[in-house]
Write a protein that holds these residues in place. Structure first.
Motif, mmCIF file in Angstrom:
data_model
loop_
_atom_site.group_PDB
_atom_site.id
_atom_site.type_symbol
_atom_site.label_atom_id
_atom_site.label_comp_id
_atom_site.label_asym_id
_atom_site.label_seq_id
_atom_site.Cartn_x
_atom_site.Cartn_y
_atom_site.Cartn_z
ATOM 1 N N ALA A 10 0.608 -0.964 0.366
ATOM 2 C CA ALA A 10 0.284 -0.222 0.064
ATOM 3 C C ALA A 10 0.961 1.086 -0.240
ATOM 4 C CB ALA A 10 -0.784 -0.352 1.393
ATOM 5 N N ALA A 11 1.835 0.896 0.759
ATOM 6 C CA ALA A 11 3.053 2.573 0.677
ATOM 7 C C ALA A 11 3.640 2.240 -0.269
ATOM 8 C CB ALA A 11 3.992 2.166 1.938
ATOM 9 N N HIS A 12 4.256 1.551 -1.170
ATOM 10 C CA HIS A 12 4.450 2.276 -2.339
ATOM 11 C C HIS A 12 3.486 2.067 -3.549
ATOM 12 C CE1 HIS A 12 8.527 -0.477 -2.777
ATOM 13 N NE2 HIS A 12 8.003 -1.490 -1.645
ATOM 14 N N TRP A 13 2.379 1.850 -3.838
ATOM 15 C CA TRP A 13 0.773 2.144 -4.207
ATOM 16 C C TRP A 13 0.889 3.626 -3.584
ATOM 17 C CZ3 TRP A 13 -0.334 1.032 -9.088
ATOM 18 C CH2 TRP A 13 0.296 -0.434 -9.217
ATOM 19 N N HIS A 14 0.637 4.416 -2.855
ATOM 20 C CA HIS A 14 1.321 5.926 -2.030
ATOM 21 C C HIS A 14 1.777 6.707 -2.860
ATOM 22 C CE1 HIS A 14 1.056 9.362 0.220
ATOM 23 N NE2 HIS A 14 -0.255 9.073 0.643
ATOM 24 N N ALA A 15 2.935 5.920 -3.178
ATOM 25 C CA ALA A 15 4.193 6.970 -3.543
ATOM 26 C C ALA A 15 3.814 6.731 -4.771
ATOM 27 C CB ALA A 15 5.397 5.450 -3.232
ATOM 28 N N ALA A 23 3.568 10.226 -9.667
ATOM 29 C CA ALA A 23 1.849 10.548 -11.078
ATOM 30 C C ALA A 23 1.148 10.941 -10.705
ATOM 31 C CB ALA A 23 2.340 9.376 -12.073
ATOM 32 N N PRO A 24 0.503 12.120 -10.260
ATOM 33 C CA PRO A 24 -0.550 12.158 -10.347
ATOM 34 C C PRO A 24 -1.460 12.617 -11.412
ATOM 35 C CG PRO A 24 1.161 14.401 -9.794
ATOM 36 C CD PRO A 24 1.246 13.449 -9.585
ATOM 37 N N GLY A 25 -2.739 11.977 -11.930
ATOM 38 C CA GLY A 25 -3.299 12.205 -13.389
ATOM 39 C C GLY A 25 -3.210 11.101 -14.139
ATOM 40 N N CYS A 26 -1.956 10.253 -13.506
ATOM 41 C CA CYS A 26 -2.476 9.860 -14.656
ATOM 42 C C CYS A 26 -3.091 8.115 -14.804
ATOM 43 C CB CYS A 26 -0.638 8.352 -14.274
ATOM 44 S SG CYS A 26 0.199 7.336 -15.237
ATOM 45 N N SER A 27 -4.095 8.178 -15.379
ATOM 46 C CA SER A 27 -4.879 7.298 -15.448
ATOM 47 C C SER A 27 -4.236 5.780 -15.496
ATOM 48 C CB SER A 27 -5.405 7.774 -17.166
ATOM 49 O OG SER A 27 -4.869 7.411 -18.322
ATOM 50 N N GLY A 48 -5.414 3.267 -12.943
ATOM 51 C CA GLY A 48 -5.292 1.593 -13.469
ATOM 52 C C GLY A 48 -5.396 0.815 -12.685
ATOM 53 N N GLN A 49 -3.940 0.575 -13.161
ATOM 54 C CA GLN A 49 -3.022 -0.487 -11.864
ATOM 55 C C GLN A 49 -2.950 -0.492 -10.571
ATOM 56 O OE1 GLN A 49 1.036 1.186 -13.511
ATOM 57 N NE2 GLN A 49 0.917 -1.199 -15.299
ATOM 58 N N TRP A 50 -3.451 0.379 -9.675
ATOM 59 C CA TRP A 50 -3.254 0.404 -8.265
ATOM 60 C C TRP A 50 -5.001 0.172 -8.088
ATOM 61 C CZ3 TRP A 50 -7.867 4.036 -6.351
ATOM 62 C CH2 TRP A 50 -7.746 3.445 -4.947
ATOM 63 N N GLN A 51 -5.711 0.445 -9.270
ATOM 64 C CA GLN A 51 -7.135 0.102 -8.937
ATOM 65 C C GLN A 51 -7.566 -1.339 -9.059
ATOM 66 O OE1 GLN A 51 -10.114 2.074 -7.788
ATOM 67 N NE2 GLN A 51 -11.300 0.630 -7.991
ATOM 68 N N TRP A 55 -5.286 -3.443 -7.938
ATOM 69 C CA TRP A 55 -4.117 -3.859 -7.294
ATOM 70 C C TRP A 55 -5.480 -4.255 -5.563
ATOM 71 C CZ3 TRP A 55 -3.559 -1.218 -2.182
ATOM 72 C CH2 TRP A 55 -2.980 -1.419 -1.533
ATOM 73 N N HIS A 56 -6.257 -2.662 -5.583
ATOM 74 C CA HIS A 56 -6.923 -2.512 -4.530
ATOM 75 C C HIS A 56 -7.622 -3.477 -4.166
ATOM 76 C CE1 HIS A 56 -10.273 -0.375 -2.647
ATOM 77 N NE2 HIS A 56 -8.790 0.404 -1.516
ATOM 78 N N GLN A 57 -8.965 -4.209 -5.881
ATOM 79 C CA GLN A 57 -9.771 -4.809 -6.037
ATOM 80 C C GLN A 57 -9.542 -5.953 -5.891
ATOM 81 O OE1 GLN A 57 -11.874 -3.051 -9.166
ATOM 82 N NE2 GLN A 57 -13.133 -1.177 -8.245
ATOM 83 N N GLN A 58 -8.411 -6.507 -6.065
ATOM 84 C CA GLN A 58 -7.362 -7.724 -6.155
ATOM 85 C C GLN A 58 -8.070 -8.720 -5.197
ATOM 86 O OE1 GLN A 58 -3.738 -8.437 -6.513
ATOM 87 N NE2 GLN A 58 -3.601 -10.127 -7.707
ATOM 88 N N ASP A 59 -8.123 -8.117 -3.540
ATOM 89 C CA ASP A 59 -8.072 -8.450 -2.483
ATOM 90 C C ASP A 59 -8.157 -7.575 -1.202
ATOM 91 O OD1 ASP A 59 -7.077 -9.956 0.133
ATOM 92 O OD2 ASP A 59 -6.110 -11.849 -1.147
ATOM 93 N N ALA A 60 -9.121 -8.317 -0.459
ATOM 94 C CA ALA A 60 -9.942 -7.819 0.377
ATOM 95 C C ALA A 60 -8.424 -6.876 1.525
ATOM 96 C CB ALA A 60 -10.875 -8.710 1.440
ATOM 97 N N LEU A 61 -7.753 -7.894 1.591
ATOM 98 C CA LEU A 61 -6.250 -7.210 2.595
ATOM 99 C C LEU A 61 -5.809 -6.305 1.903
ATOM 100 C CD1 LEU A 61 -4.466 -8.321 4.988
ATOM 101 C CD2 LEU A 61 -3.163 -10.111 3.268
ATOM 102 N N HIS A 62 -6.290 -5.868 0.781
ATOM 103 C CA HIS A 62 -5.267 -5.069 0.017
ATOM 104 C C HIS A 62 -5.640 -3.124 0.202
ATOM 105 C CE1 HIS A 62 -3.228 -7.192 -3.333
ATOM 106 N NE2 HIS A 62 -2.695 -7.600 -1.994
ATOM 107 N N GLN A 63 -7.785 -3.943 0.362
ATOM 108 C CA GLN A 63 -8.585 -2.922 0.927
ATOM 109 C C GLN A 63 -8.183 -2.287 2.505
ATOM 110 O OE1 GLN A 63 -12.535 -4.202 -0.211
ATOM 111 N NE2 GLN A 63 -11.686 -5.033 -1.913
ATOM 112 N N TRP A 64 -7.776 -3.373 2.868
ATOM 113 C CA TRP A 64 -8.072 -3.520 4.378
ATOM 114 C C TRP A 64 -6.626 -2.305 4.750
ATOM 115 C CZ3 TRP A 64 -4.057 -4.748 6.957
ATOM 116 C CH2 TRP A 64 -3.213 -4.656 8.706
ATOM 117 N N ALA A 65 -5.748 -2.958 4.123
ATOM 118 C CA ALA A 65 -3.987 -1.945 3.934
ATOM 119 C C ALA A 65 -4.118 -0.600 3.319
ATOM 120 C CB ALA A 65 -3.072 -2.673 3.115
#
Length: 313
Positions: free
Chosen positions: A13-18, A23-27, A31-34, A36-46
């Protein structure tokens, strides 16, 4: 929920935040973050924990952030959550507000300004933490290691087959069956030995210096100097006293400053006055009053957090 998996998710999660911040506004990144986020409930928790942690550091939504950070799985306490996040932050090369202070406020044991603590470790070693101090404890089958992150500690070692070492920012002190104190300054470490001896090394290939009882060693990262005499009075803070022997007033006030919040200002024209005595650390107002009676100075208190020591009259 497995604690190791939680820490790994927090790091990701910290890597994705960085990446998102870089790259603000980079679609594409969004999309890659989205995904990852939807892949696992644990990712959403983190990700939620990361957001709450950032809000807490920035002073936002304090009660909500504290509640959410404390509400995870019982096996993964709040400090473990933060360590997992900060591991990811460090490897991602970003620095949030407060990150520089991580070793202090993430330490295993710590004290607030004006607080002192006495503890007995699992092997029977006794330690005391002085005001605004922090240590990490690393005991395993082969070692006993105390990492001094900030402030000052007093140590009385227990007998054990494992060596006991205290590590500061400048080097390591290996106890030789002993009683001693170590204080972390900016740029150097002060070691006072009260019983037996301590071996000091400040680089992997450096020759150890043995500091005998009744001596002090101030060392940085350069060549180790010769020890010089010290006294048992250096550890009187454990008994709530600051013992002073012909100190400058500026030095004495600087030591009292460690035990109270706020700021003590000393007028330059009286900074060199000499003072001796024993002063209470649990009532620094009384200590300041005693100094004003012993020297031609007066105490001006604007607030509890701003005190000025001025020439009398």
């Amino acid at each position: 929920m497995n604690a190791a998996k939680q820490r790994l998710a927090l790091r990701d999660a910290a890597h994705w935040h960085a990446r998102l911040g870089a790259a603000p506004g980079c679609s594409k990144t969004q999309g890659q973050w989205q995904a990852w986020h939807q892949q696992d409930a644990l990712h959403q928790w983190a990700w939620q924990r990361l957001q709450n942690f950032q809000a807490e550091l920035q002073g936002l939504s304090g009660p909500l952030a504290r509640h959410t950070l404390a509400a995870g799985e019982p096996r993964l306490d709040r400090r473990t959550v933060l360590k997992g996040l900060l591991l990811g932050i460090g490897s991602a090369g970003i620095a949030w507000s407060g990150y520089r202070q991580m070793p202090v406020w993430m330490a295993d044991l710590r004290t607030r300004t004006g607080e002192r603590r006495n503890l007995t470790l699992e092997d029977g070693t006794q330690i005391a933490l002085n005001t605004a101090s922090a240590v990490d404890i690393r005991y395993d089958a082969g070692q006993r290691l105390i990492i001094l992150r900030a402030g000052e500690i007093w140590v009385q070692t227990a007998k054990d087959s494992r060596p006991l070492r205290v590590r500061s920012a400048q080097g390591e002190m290996r106890a030789l069956g002993t009683r001693f104190s170590a204080r972390q300054y900016d740029g150097h470490t002060q070691l006072d030995v009260f019983e037996h001896a301590v071996a000091v090394r400040n680089a992997p290939l450096a020759t150890e210096v043995i500091v005998q009882a009744g001596h002090r060693l101030d060392f940085g990262t350069g060549p180790l100097p010769q020890p010089r005499p010290t006294t048992q009075d250096q550890a009187e803070w454990r008994n709530g006293r600051l013992v002073i022997d012909d100190w400058s007033l500026e030095h004495a006030l600087g030591e009292l400053q460690r035990y109270r919040p706020g700021f003590i200002q000393c007028a330059p024209e009286i900074a060199g006055l000499r003072v001796s005595g024993a002063f209470p650390l649990d009532d620094t107002d009384r200590a300041l009053a005693a100094i004003s009676q012993a020297l031609p100075v007066r105490i001006e208190t604007r607030t509890r957090f701003w005190v000025r020591v001025l020439p009398r009259g």
